[in-house]
Design a protein around this motif. Structure first.
Motif, mmCIF file in Angstrom:
data_model
loop_
_atom_site.group_PDB
_atom_site.id
_atom_site.type_symbol
_atom_site.label_atom_id
_atom_site.label_comp_id
_atom_site.label_asym_id
_atom_site.label_seq_id
_atom_site.Cartn_x
_atom_site.Cartn_y
_atom_site.Cartn_z
ATOM 1 N N SER A 93 -2.474 -5.275 -8.189
ATOM 2 C CA SER A 93 -3.676 -6.032 -7.825
ATOM 3 C C SER A 93 -4.935 -5.170 -7.789
ATOM 4 O O SER A 93 -6.009 -5.649 -8.104
ATOM 5 C CB SER A 93 -3.494 -6.680 -6.451
ATOM 6 N N GLY A 94 -4.808 -3.926 -7.378
ATOM 7 C CA GLY A 94 -5.977 -3.076 -7.246
ATOM 8 C C GLY A 94 -6.758 -3.301 -5.970
ATOM 9 O O GLY A 94 -7.810 -2.722 -5.783
ATOM 10 N N TYR A 95 -6.244 -4.138 -5.092
ATOM 11 C CA TYR A 95 -6.938 -4.390 -3.829
ATOM 12 C C TYR A 95 -6.766 -3.187 -2.902
ATOM 13 O O TYR A 95 -5.653 -2.696 -2.711
ATOM 14 C CB TYR A 95 -6.359 -5.621 -3.118
ATOM 15 N N ALA A 96 -7.862 -2.723 -2.335
ATOM 16 C CA ALA A 96 -7.833 -1.671 -1.327
ATOM 17 C C ALA A 96 -8.331 -2.296 -0.033
ATOM 18 O O ALA A 96 -9.029 -3.307 -0.046
ATOM 19 C CB ALA A 96 -8.724 -0.506 -1.731
ATOM 20 N N ALA A 97 -7.959 -1.711 1.079
ATOM 21 C CA ALA A 97 -8.380 -2.265 2.367
ATOM 22 C C ALA A 97 -9.119 -1.200 3.150
ATOM 23 O O ALA A 97 -8.744 -0.027 3.145
ATOM 24 C CB ALA A 97 -7.174 -2.750 3.159
ATOM 25 N N ARG A 98 -10.178 -1.628 3.825
ATOM 26 C CA ARG A 98 -10.923 -0.749 4.718
ATOM 27 C C ARG A 98 -10.951 -1.433 6.074
ATOM 28 O O ARG A 98 -11.440 -2.546 6.209
ATOM 29 C CB ARG A 98 -12.341 -0.540 4.205
ATOM 30 N N VAL A 99 -10.432 -0.763 7.066
ATOM 31 C CA VAL A 99 -10.420 -1.330 8.425
ATOM 32 C C VAL A 99 -10.988 -0.335 9.391
ATOM 33 O O VAL A 99 -11.085 0.833 9.140
ATOM 34 C CB VAL A 99 -9.008 -1.767 8.878
ATOM 35 N N PHE B 67 0.835 -1.206 0.000
ATOM 36 C CA PHE B 67 0.000 0.000 0.000
ATOM 37 C C PHE B 67 0.864 1.248 0.000
ATOM 38 O O PHE B 67 1.993 1.254 0.452
ATOM 39 C CB PHE B 67 -0.927 0.007 1.217
ATOM 40 N N ARG B 68 0.293 2.321 -0.509
ATOM 41 C CA ARG B 68 0.997 3.601 -0.512
ATOM 42 C C ARG B 68 0.015 4.664 -0.069
ATOM 43 O O ARG B 68 -0.769 5.182 -0.853
ATOM 44 C CB ARG B 68 1.518 3.913 -1.901
ATOM 45 N N GLY B 69 0.047 4.974 1.200
ATOM 46 C CA GLY B 69 -0.826 6.014 1.723
ATOM 47 C C GLY B 69 -2.205 5.491 2.048
ATOM 48 O O GLY B 69 -2.490 4.297 1.981
ATOM 49 N N GLY B 70 -3.051 6.407 2.435
ATOM 50 C CA GLY B 70 -4.409 6.071 2.787
ATOM 51 C C GLY B 70 -5.119 7.287 3.344
ATOM 52 O O GLY B 70 -4.582 8.394 3.330
ATOM 53 N N PHE B 71 -6.307 7.076 3.841
ATOM 54 C CA PHE B 71 -7.077 8.158 4.444
ATOM 55 C C PHE B 71 -8.056 7.549 5.421
ATOM 56 O O PHE B 71 -8.252 6.337 5.457
ATOM 57 C CB PHE B 71 -7.784 9.004 3.380
ATOM 58 N N VAL C 267 -4.576 2.682 0.359
ATOM 59 C CA VAL C 267 -4.584 2.813 -1.091
ATOM 60 C C VAL C 267 -3.564 1.849 -1.687
ATOM 61 O O VAL C 267 -2.404 1.838 -1.280
ATOM 62 C CB VAL C 267 -4.252 4.265 -1.491
ATOM 63 N N PRO C 268 -3.985 0.998 -2.656
ATOM 64 C CA PRO C 268 -3.060 0.028 -3.231
ATOM 65 C C PRO C 268 -1.988 0.699 -4.076
ATOM 66 O O PRO C 268 -2.204 1.748 -4.665
ATOM 67 C CB PRO C 268 -3.957 -0.857 -4.094
ATOM 68 N N ASN C 269 -0.813 0.065 -4.105
ATOM 69 C CA ASN C 269 0.264 0.546 -4.951
ATOM 70 C C ASN C 269 0.792 -0.624 -5.760
ATOM 71 O O ASN C 269 0.166 -1.027 -6.716
ATOM 72 C CB ASN C 269 1.356 1.210 -4.110
ATOM 73 N N ASP C 270 1.884 -1.226 -5.338
ATOM 74 C CA ASP C 270 2.494 -2.317 -6.091
ATOM 75 C C ASP C 270 2.956 -3.383 -5.115
ATOM 76 O O ASP C 270 3.806 -3.125 -4.269
ATOM 77 C CB ASP C 270 3.671 -1.782 -6.907
ATOM 78 N N ASN C 271 2.387 -4.569 -5.224
ATOM 79 C CA ASN C 271 2.798 -5.666 -4.358
ATOM 80 C C ASN C 271 3.515 -6.744 -5.166
ATOM 81 O O ASN C 271 3.446 -7.915 -4.851
ATOM 82 C CB ASN C 271 1.588 -6.260 -3.608
#
Length: 80
Positions: A74-80, A53-57, A66-70
């Motif tokens: 992938s385009g996967y975003a995470a919400r926690v 991930f690269r950053g978030g809010f 916010v997804p970056n490069d793994n």
């Protein structure tokens, strides 16, 4: 006397009312951020694509990463 008024035209469209839209559901947060004691969170333990991930809010209820490069985009975003 006042001038006569004509009746509304039968071809005139009826006035439009705004659509009834229900409010979005609200959910209480799992915990209040000031009361949470999370030292680390490894999202890849849940899904191996949840890394890089690269950053978030954050909002009042969730944090978004916010997804970056793994290794692959992938385009996967995470919400926690």
């Amino acid at each position: 006397p006042p001038p006569p008024t004509s009746p509304p035209s039968p071809l005139a469209p009826p006035p439009l009312a705004p659509p009834l839209v229900p409010p979005p559901p609200t959910f209480p947060p799992a915990c209040v951020w000031s009361d949470c004691t999370v030292e680390s969170l490894n999202l890849a333990e849940t899904n191996s694509n949840l890394k890089g991930f690269r950053g978030g809010f954050a909002t009042a209820a969730y944090a978004y990463y916010v997804p970056n490069d793994n290794g692959a985009l992938s385009g996967y975003a995470a919400r926690v």
